[in-house]
Write an enzyme that holds these catalytic residues in place. Structure first.
Site, PDB file in Angstrom:
ATOM      1  N   ASP A  51       3.115   1.308  -4.296  1.00 32.54           N
ATOM      2  CA  ASP A  51       1.864   1.127  -5.043  1.00 32.54           C
ATOM      3  C   ASP A  51       2.035   1.597  -6.490  1.00 32.54           C
ATOM      4  OD1 ASP A  51       1.920   3.849  -4.605  1.00 32.54           O
ATOM      5  OD2 ASP A  51      -0.066   3.969  -3.667  1.00 32.54           O
ATOM      6  N   SER A  52       3.205   2.168  -6.814  1.00 33.02           N
ATOM      7  CA  SER A  52       3.516   2.482  -8.218  1.00 33.02           C
ATOM      8  C   SER A  52       3.508   1.216  -9.068  1.00 33.02           C
ATOM      9  CB  SER A  52       4.878   3.177  -8.333  1.00 33.02           C
ATOM     10  OG  SER A  52       5.892   2.373  -7.757  1.00 33.02           O
ATOM     11  N   ASP A  90       3.912  -0.481   0.926  1.00 35.77           N
ATOM     12  CA  ASP A  90       3.191   0.774   0.701  1.00 35.77           C
ATOM     13  C   ASP A  90       1.697   0.548   0.928  1.00 35.77           C
ATOM     14  OD1 ASP A  90       3.171   3.417   0.020  1.00 35.77           O
ATOM     15  OD2 ASP A  90       3.530   3.116  -2.125  1.00 35.77           O
ATOM     16  N   LYS A 120       4.683   2.228   4.600  1.00 34.06           N
ATOM     17  CA  LYS A 120       4.701   3.656   4.239  1.00 34.06           C
ATOM     18  C   LYS A 120       3.252   4.104   4.071  1.00 34.06           C
ATOM     19  CE  LYS A 120       5.975   5.175  -0.035  1.00 34.06           C
ATOM     20  NZ  LYS A 120       4.741   5.841  -0.463  1.00 34.06           N
ATOM     21  N   GLU A 122       0.883   7.504   2.912  1.00 33.17           N
ATOM     22  CA  GLU A 122       0.869   8.827   2.280  1.00 33.17           C
ATOM     23  C   GLU A 122       0.023   9.800   3.095  1.00 33.17           C
ATOM     24  OE1 GLU A 122      -0.240   8.942  -1.838  1.00 33.17           O
ATOM     25  OE2 GLU A 122       1.233   7.419  -2.406  1.00 33.17           O
ATOM     26  N   GLU A 189       8.233  13.947  -1.806  1.00 34.22           N
ATOM     27  CA  GLU A 189       8.116  13.761  -3.254  1.00 34.22           C
ATOM     28  C   GLU A 189       7.740  15.066  -3.949  1.00 34.22           C
ATOM     29  OE1 GLU A 189       5.914  10.324  -4.539  1.00 34.22           O
ATOM     30  OE2 GLU A 189       5.871  10.998  -6.629  1.00 34.22           O
TER      31      GLU A 189
HETATM   32  O1  KIV Z   1       4.849   3.824  -4.931  1.00 36.43           O
HETATM   33  C1  KIV Z   1       6.006   4.290  -5.039  1.00 36.43           C
HETATM   34  O2  KIV Z   1       6.809   3.822  -5.847  1.00 36.43           O
HETATM   35  C2  KIV Z   1       6.366   5.410  -4.174  1.00 36.43           C
HETATM   36  C3  KIV Z   1       7.696   6.063  -4.412  1.00 36.43           C
HETATM   37  C4  KIV Z   1       7.640   6.867  -5.645  1.00 36.43           C
HETATM   38  C5  KIV Z   1       8.139   6.840  -3.243  1.00 36.43           C
HETATM   39  O3  KIV Z   1       5.617   5.780  -3.327  1.00 36.43           O
END
Ligand code: KIV
Length: 301
Positions: A51-52, A90, A120, A122, A189
């Site tokens: 989600d970055s 994510d 993934k 969080e 992280e």
């Molecule tokens: O969204 C992302 O890029 C991440 C990584 C930094 C692990 O969650």
């Protein structure tokens, strides 16, 4: 005689889990076909559609403002570009917090529509119920604890986590509970290196560090950071392996300059035409009106 080159076996969830304590795992982010192909060709084990992308591709200040439809759109593009790596989608902010049913429905979209191999999520103990629900639906889950950017409002910024004895113990507890729940790997992280080392020793699933020191079972970075394509800020844990942003600006400026000067496009970039066709069309004298624009012969007086 040389042995025939066989394509490397695709990375699967069990293959990732089996790398605990073995050769270190690599994971990079990608959000489009082009970057996914580059990462896969580089031999990365996992491609994370993180989600970055809200920050590095959509220009948002944090990761809160990207929804499921956008994440699926990008995951589909990434999956098209990957031949070997495991694609991990994510789960974005708001896609799993409210109810188990939301979590399962949205996680399933990553696999069915996005063609990811895993998701993934969080959070530790606070979201354990949601993670268990997703796992019960046969959707593999990678955990993510420590600095969880979707918790930026509660944390008051992007800060290193697990620095006090109490917080370090809570991280260890979270890691064990995620492993017990059935997560196949765990992102750590922005946590102190000794804490990441202790977590790595305490769990039987691979830990993937980012800002977590050298003792994890693998490492992940955001590709835009690795390649020098994002310069709004650079966390301490980032290592830039190239300055493609600078190189891209140089190339784009050269294009603008050559268009303005008339150096581009040249004959090698242009298409020619049979001179007879050109003459028949009345286009053989540059600047003369084309046949259909020219007045009929009888009108010429
Ligand atoms: O969204 C992302 O890029 C991440 C990584 C930094 C692990 O969650």
């Amino acid at each position: 005689m040389t042995a025939p080159q066989s394509a490397p076996a695709p990375m699967t969830v069990p293959a990732v889990a089996a790398r605990k304590g073995g050769p270190r795992l690599t994971m990079l982010t990608a959000h489009d076909y082009a970057l996914a192909r580059l990462a896969d060709a580089a031999g990365v084990d996992m491609v994370l559609v993180g989600d970055s992308l809200a920050m590095v591709a959509l220009g948002r200040p944090d990761t809160l403002d990207v929804g499921m439809d956008a994440m699926i759109h990008h995951t589909r593009a990434v999956a098209c570009g990957v031949a070997r790596a495991l694609v991990v989608g994510d789960m974005p902010f708001g896609s799993y917090q409210a109810a188990d049913a939301d979590a399962v429905r949205n996680a399933a979209r990553f696999l069915a529509e996005g063609r990811a191999g895993a998701v993934k999520i969080e959070g530790g103990a606070r979201v354990l119920g949601r993670i268990e629900a997703v796992l019960r639906a046969d959707i593999p889950v990678m955990g993510h604890i420590g600095l969880t950017p979707q918790s930026v409002a509660r944390m008051g910024g992007f800060k290193v986590q697990g620095r006090s004895a109490r917080a370090a113990r809570a991280l260890l507890d979270d890691a064990r509970r995620l492993e017990d729940a059935g997560c196949f790997a765990l992102v750590l992280e922005a946590v102190p290196a000794p804490v990441a080392q202790a977590v790595t020793a305490a769990v039987g699933i691979p830990t993937i560090g980012i800002g977590a020191g050298p003792h994890c079972d693998g490492q992940v970075l955001v590709s835009h950071d690795v390649l020098g394509l994002f310069d709004r800020f650079t966390p301490r844990f980032v290592k830039r392996y190239a300055e493609l942003g600078r190189e891209a600006t140089r190339a784009l400026a050269a294009f603008c300059e050559e268009v303005r000067s008339g150096d581009f496009p040249g004959p090698e970039h242009s298409f020619d035409m049979d001179p007879r066709e050109l003459r028949a069309a009345g286009l053989d004298r540059p600047g003369a009106p084309a046949a259909e624009d020219a007045p009929p012969a009888g009108d010429q007086g």
